[in-house]
Design an enzyme around this catalytic site. Structure first.
Site, mmCIF file in Angstrom:
data_model
loop_
_atom_site.group_PDB
_atom_site.id
_atom_site.type_symbol
_atom_site.label_atom_id
_atom_site.label_comp_id
_atom_site.label_asym_id
_atom_site.label_seq_id
_atom_site.Cartn_x
_atom_site.Cartn_y
_atom_site.Cartn_z
ATOM 1 N N ASP A 1 -8.429 -7.916 8.965
ATOM 2 C CA ASP A 1 -7.931 -6.704 8.323
ATOM 3 C C ASP A 1 -7.897 -5.524 9.283
ATOM 4 O O ASP A 1 -7.204 -4.535 9.032
ATOM 5 C CB ASP A 1 -8.814 -6.330 7.131
ATOM 6 C CG ASP A 1 -8.749 -7.342 6.015
ATOM 7 O OD1 ASP A 1 -7.657 -7.880 5.765
ATOM 8 O OD2 ASP A 1 -9.796 -7.624 5.409
ATOM 9 N N ASP B 1 0.772 -1.248 0.000
ATOM 10 C CA ASP B 1 0.000 0.000 0.000
ATOM 11 C C ASP B 1 0.799 1.292 0.000
ATOM 12 O O ASP B 1 0.229 2.353 -0.212
ATOM 13 C CB ASP B 1 -0.975 0.067 1.186
ATOM 14 C CG ASP B 1 -1.897 -1.104 1.230
ATOM 15 O OD1 ASP B 1 -2.350 -1.547 0.162
ATOM 16 O OD2 ASP B 1 -2.162 -1.614 2.329
#
Length: 707
Positions: free
Chosen positions: A391, A167
């Site tokens: 997550d 990311d």
């Protein structure tokens, strides 16, 4: 894994002359020298590998009902804080993992390098322990100790695959200012350059190890798939890969869909589909994206990366750990054609509310099991995110791991700019990121596609496809063999083909052709092909075929140039032919483009027809491309004309690509073609090696086989 496009999709394409300036700079580059350690490395570390199964994850998976069916799958080990290197009370450290791998007889270990300063600037759930300005600690307290452990001669027999910083770089492209999803934290990281410096340092330090293979995280199609994001992302990756001591030689490849849910392939919605004359790109779900699944995105991004100067042999990984989308909600075919939105929403297997949703998604299932070389340009399917690891927490949780509370993990949240202000689709009662989430694992197992054991995700299909027939050699060079075969049949549909050389799988294809590269000159090889369906059923092998590569330099193959093709027009019976072509230089020296001719072979159906041609778009600029039609003196099978493509100037460096050439042919009277029998025409909508599109250098055949 957290974002969507940054710019409005309706912005006009940048002028071709600007693209030409950018690419011609790339094309003129000389091949970067390989270091001694890089030269000894494998092209694809997954070929012939026995990957390590993490006992910590495996025990948790096996303890769940039915979990033993997948608990033997290899997953990545996440080094998400400095303490993880030595180990914690919950998980063993890096050295202990490597020792366990050797005890298993494994020869490949997969690691996630994940502790950048100011980590995950757009997602609080996985914020890290280091502040935005703590680059020094990242280098000395995190990367250096990892490199020291991996450099131990005791582990020299292990191939180490490093997934570099999920990311980070994609956030600099889309969330660092000027968009609805931008954050001050991302703007800070773009300004101080510490993401790029940190990634560069990790690539340089780890890439120096002879048994290490670095794959940079590259987001997913629902983040970077728009025109406005794809090439800027490739440019950002190149910048990071040439910062702080790193070079492109430190990069083995890239990984997409890390810890995300985007399907490997959308079987019922193709980006080229139209509904009543309206492209599916106009649907609310696709929103003008150029891609709707991870395979086509990975292949498209790979081409853009090669055009930026990355090695033409780079491979892509796809994280398939949670993108299966099986279960009763999985569509069995295309949606209704009442509207473009109905068609897309009814046929897409991705059942998320929005493609920007990323946290503990309701309805998700396990995807394809880890596999080697499953498709063109794809090194492997991997399980980067261990199924069952959360997550992020659905509500605030005090912790000493630096992890915050992100409302995208809250099932009651109405969303933000990065998911179009839609509900999050997150499961309730989730723990901190990385912690075991039993309810999620059980859901993933139940909705697995292909199905796991009796979990029912695949609809009970147990019938294997028929064996492919007609396997034949269509072309050979000094280092490649091109194969074709006739399609197999199946009760639910063939999803692809696996190609075997001497009994070992070397790659896969979703079409009925494949080119095996990197071979030795003047050497005999034997091939078979097997068909497979979406439920994981595999056919018997085809009849074997043998091929002998040419002597070194024979057949024009010594230039290393090859053509890749994609079909830009799904209709075979309209009044235009629209091939997409790009050239790739896989050789060791530059190729003078002014001496190159590309030929696309087709039938005109009318002896008296005149022709007109266009270059609609070229990454190197249409001003550098010339197109014309030549009538053959005698008709051949599938061809009585050729579309000839030449170049006014330019040098294609070793490892470089011309990038996308979008070409078009029409008859002077605009009558229809019948392309169904055209020699060069294929059905693939993403670039793949095309031996039926021939390439000539100084008039000598250098690639492909004529009809």
């Amino acid at each position: 894994m957290y974002s969507r496009r940054a710019a409005h999709p309706h912005a006009p394409r940048r002028a071709a002359v600007l693209a030409a300036a950018a690419l011609l700079g790339t094309l003129s580059l000389s091949a970067l020298p390989q270091t001694a350690s890089a030269a000894a490395k494998l092209d694809n570390p997954y070929v012939g590998a026995k990957p390590y199964v993490n006992p910590d994850w495996s025990a948790k998976a096996a303890a769940e009902p039915g979990g033993s069916a997948v608990s033997d799958q290899p997953t990545f080990v996440w080094l998400d804080r400095i303490a993880a290197i030595k180990g914690t009370s919950e998980a063993r450290g890096l050295k202990a993992h490597l020792d366990a791998a050797k005890a298993q007889g494994a020869n490949l270990v997969q690691l996630v390098i994940y502790d950048l300063p100011g980590r995950d600037c757009a997602a609080l759930a996985s914020n890290g322990e280091l502040g935005a300005d703590e680059l020094g600690r990242y280098q000395t307290d995190y990367i250096d100790p990892i490199a020291a452990v991996l450099a131990d001669p005791a582990y020299a027999s292990l191939r180490i695959v490093n997934l570099i910083e999920p990311d980070s770089l994609p956030n600099l492209v889309t969330n660092a200012g000027g968009t609805a999803g931008s954050t001050p934290q991302c703007a800070t990281m773009k300004s101080n350059g510490n993401y790029e410096k940190g990634v560069g340092y990790a690539l340089h330090k780890l890439g120096a190890l002879p048994n290490a293979y670095n794959y940079i995280d590259a987001g997913h199609h629902g983040w970077l798939g728009w025109d406005s994001n794809l090439v800027p992302s490739a440019q950002e990756f190149k910048k990071a890969a040439t910062t702080n001591g790193a070079t492109v030689n430190d990069v083995t490849g890239f990984i997409v869909n890390t810890a995300n849910y985007s399907p490997t392939r959308e079987p019922y919605v193709k980006i080229t589909d139209t509904v009543n004359g309206t492209t599916v790109r106009q649907s609310k779900w696709i929103d003008w994206n150029q891609y709707d699944d991870e395979t086509t995105f990975a292949q498209g991004l790979r081409s853009a990366l090669v055009a930026q100067g990355f090695d033409s042999g780079i491979g892509m990984l796809i994280d398939t750990s949670r993108n299966g989308w099986g279960g009763s909600a999985r569509p069995a075919g295309p949606g209704p054609t009442t509207s473009v939105d109905a068609y897309v929403d009814g046929g897409r297997i991705d059942r998320r509310i929005h493609a920007g949703n990323w946290c503990n998604q309701s309805g998700a299932g396990l995807g394809e099991r880890p596999a080697t070389a499953p498709d063109t340009g794809i090194d492997a399917y991997v399980w980067a995110k261990p199924p069952g690891e959360s997550d992020g927490a659905s509500q605030p949780v005090d912790n000493d791991e630096g992890k915050g509370f992100d409302r995208m993990c809250d099932p009651t949240y109405a969303g933000n700019g990065r998911n179009g202000n839609n509900p999050t689709g997150a499961l309730p009662n989730s723990p901190l990121a990385g912690h075991w989430f039993s309810a999620e694992f059980r859901q993933l197992l139940a909705n697995a596609y292909p199905a796991v054991g009796g979990s029912g995700g695949g609809g009970g299909d147990t019938q294997a496809p028929t064996a492919p027939t007609g396997l034949a050699v269509s072309a050979t060079t000094a280092d490649s063999v091109s194969l074709t075969w006739r399609a197999a049949t199946d009760n639910t549909g063939v999803s692809g083909y696996d190609v075997y050389r001497g009994g070992s799988k070397v790659g896969s294809s979703t079409t009925t052709s494949y080119t095996d590269t990197g071979l030795s000159a003047a050497t005999a090889y034997t091939y078979t092909v097997k068909a497979k369906d979406a439920a994981g059923n595999v056919s018997a092998a085809s009849a074997a075929v043998s091929a002998t590569t040419k002597a070194s330099g024979g057949g024009g193959g010594s230039t290393g140039i090859k053509a890749q093709y994609k079909n830009n027009d799904s209709s075979a019976a309209d009044n235009q032919i629209r091939p997409g072509v790009q050239l790739v230089n896989s050789g060791s020296g530059a190729v003078d483009l002014s001496k190159v001719t590309v030929r696309y072979w087709f039938t005109g159906e009318s002896a008296s027809a005149g022709y007109q041609t266009w270059c609609d778009y070229a990454q190197l600029g249409c001003s550098a491309v010339k197109t014309s039609v030549t009538a053959l003196p005698a008709a051949r099978t599938g061809a009585d004309h050729t579309l000839d493509v030449t170049f006014t100037s330019g040098s294609l460096a070793a490892g470089a690509s011309t990038g996308d050439l979008q070409l078009r042919v029409a008859k002077s009277d605009w009558s229809n073609f019948d392309e169904s029998d055209d020699y060069s025409r294929g059905t693939g909508t993403s670039y793949a090696d095309a031996p039926k599109v021939t390439v000539y250098v100084n008039g000598t055949l250098a690639w492909g086989v004529e009809p």
